[in-house]
Enzyme design. Structure first.
Site, PDB file in Angstrom:
ATOM      1  N   GLY A  69       0.939  -1.262  -0.067  1.00 14.60           N
ATOM      2  CA  GLY A  69      -0.022  -0.051   0.122  1.00 14.60           C
ATOM      3  C   GLY A  69       0.838   1.114   0.082  1.00 14.60           C
ATOM      4  O   GLY A  69       2.025   1.244   0.521  1.00 14.60           O
ATOM      5  N   ASP A  70       0.121   2.489  -0.264  1.00 18.27           N
ATOM      6  CA  ASP A  70       0.807   3.724  -0.256  1.00 18.27           C
ATOM      7  C   ASP A  70      -0.091   4.549   0.251  1.00 18.27           C
ATOM      8  O   ASP A  70      -1.296   4.790  -0.220  1.00 18.27           O
ATOM      9  CB  ASP A  70       1.263   4.103  -1.583  1.00 18.27           C
ATOM     10  N   THR A  71       0.137   5.519   1.188  1.00 17.11           N
ATOM     11  CA  THR A  71      -0.583   6.629   1.420  1.00 17.11           C
ATOM     12  C   THR A  71       0.011   8.152   1.184  1.00 17.11           C
ATOM     13  O   THR A  71       1.066   8.015   1.677  1.00 17.11           O
ATOM     14  CB  THR A  71      -0.851   6.442   3.046  1.00 17.11           C
ATOM     15  N   THR A  72      -0.844   8.589   0.677  1.00 12.78           N
ATOM     16  CA  THR A  72      -0.140   9.964   0.114  1.00 12.78           C
ATOM     17  C   THR A  72      -1.065  11.130   0.418  1.00 12.78           C
ATOM     18  O   THR A  72      -2.298  11.253   0.281  1.00 12.78           O
ATOM     19  CB  THR A  72      -0.229  10.095  -1.307  1.00 12.78           C
TER      20      THR A  72
END
Length: 192
Positions: A70-73
């Protein structure tokens, strides 16, 4: 067919803890080593999806394994806020976020046993209260925002500074659980 093993493509303890909330324990954890710089002109939602996909693709996967990454931006306007590397950077982020609405894009990518790639994106909108200088300094002194996108951790003290939020709380922490559950089930991983 036997239950596949799950590989978490992240060294983040938050993502491991979030998966535990839906009864999922990775069999293996492997932190991907990729270039996380945004492309020139890249918008936040595209960047978050690309990062989740590149992280998942960077993990070596065995024949009986599924990978989740995952990635949180954090994005203000069109500006992507990276992880705060130091107090000065964090202070600038908090001053920018003060009293303003911003978006958090949280992407998740799952690669199944057959190599099929599926991704989903969660979008949350958040507004901090107007922060006084002493509130910013107190939060910086807590140490919890260093290494976090946008310079804050919603699951910690920053939650008390947020006046309004719409979207996925788990996504804002680091992994959207609703979307993750769907992708894992689609990949043949048993999720309750």
């Amino acid at each position: 067919m036997p239950t596949p093993k799950l590989v978490l493509g992240s060294s983040s303890p938050r993502r491991r803890d979030l998966l535990a909330r839906i009864g999922v324990t990775p069999d293996r954890i492997n932190s991907p080593d990729i270039d996380e710089n945004p492309y020139k002109g890249e918008i936040g939602r595209v960047y978050a999806l690309r990062m989740a996909q590149e992280k998942a693709a960077a993990i070596a996967r065995g024949d009986d394994e599924i990978v989740i990454a995952g990635d949180t931006t954090v994005v203000v306007g069109r500006r992507i806020l990276p992880q705060a590397e130091n107090e000065q950077m964090q202070r600038g982020f908090l001053e920018l976020l003060s009293g303003r609405r911003h978006n958090v894009y949280s992407a998740v990518c799952v690669i199944d046993r057959d190599g099929n790639v599926q991704s989903k994106l969660s979008v949350s909108a958040i507004k901090f209260k107007c922060l006084h200088a002493d509130e910013i300094e107190s939060y910086i002194d807590s140490g919890e925002g260093i290494g976090k996108a946008g310079g804050y951790a919603i699951q910690g003290r920053a939650e008390a500074l947020i006046g309004w939020m719409q979207g996925s709380h788990s996504g804002t922490i680091g992994l959207p659980l609703y979307e993750s559950r769907i992708l894992l089930k689609n990949a043949g991983y048993p999720v309750g």
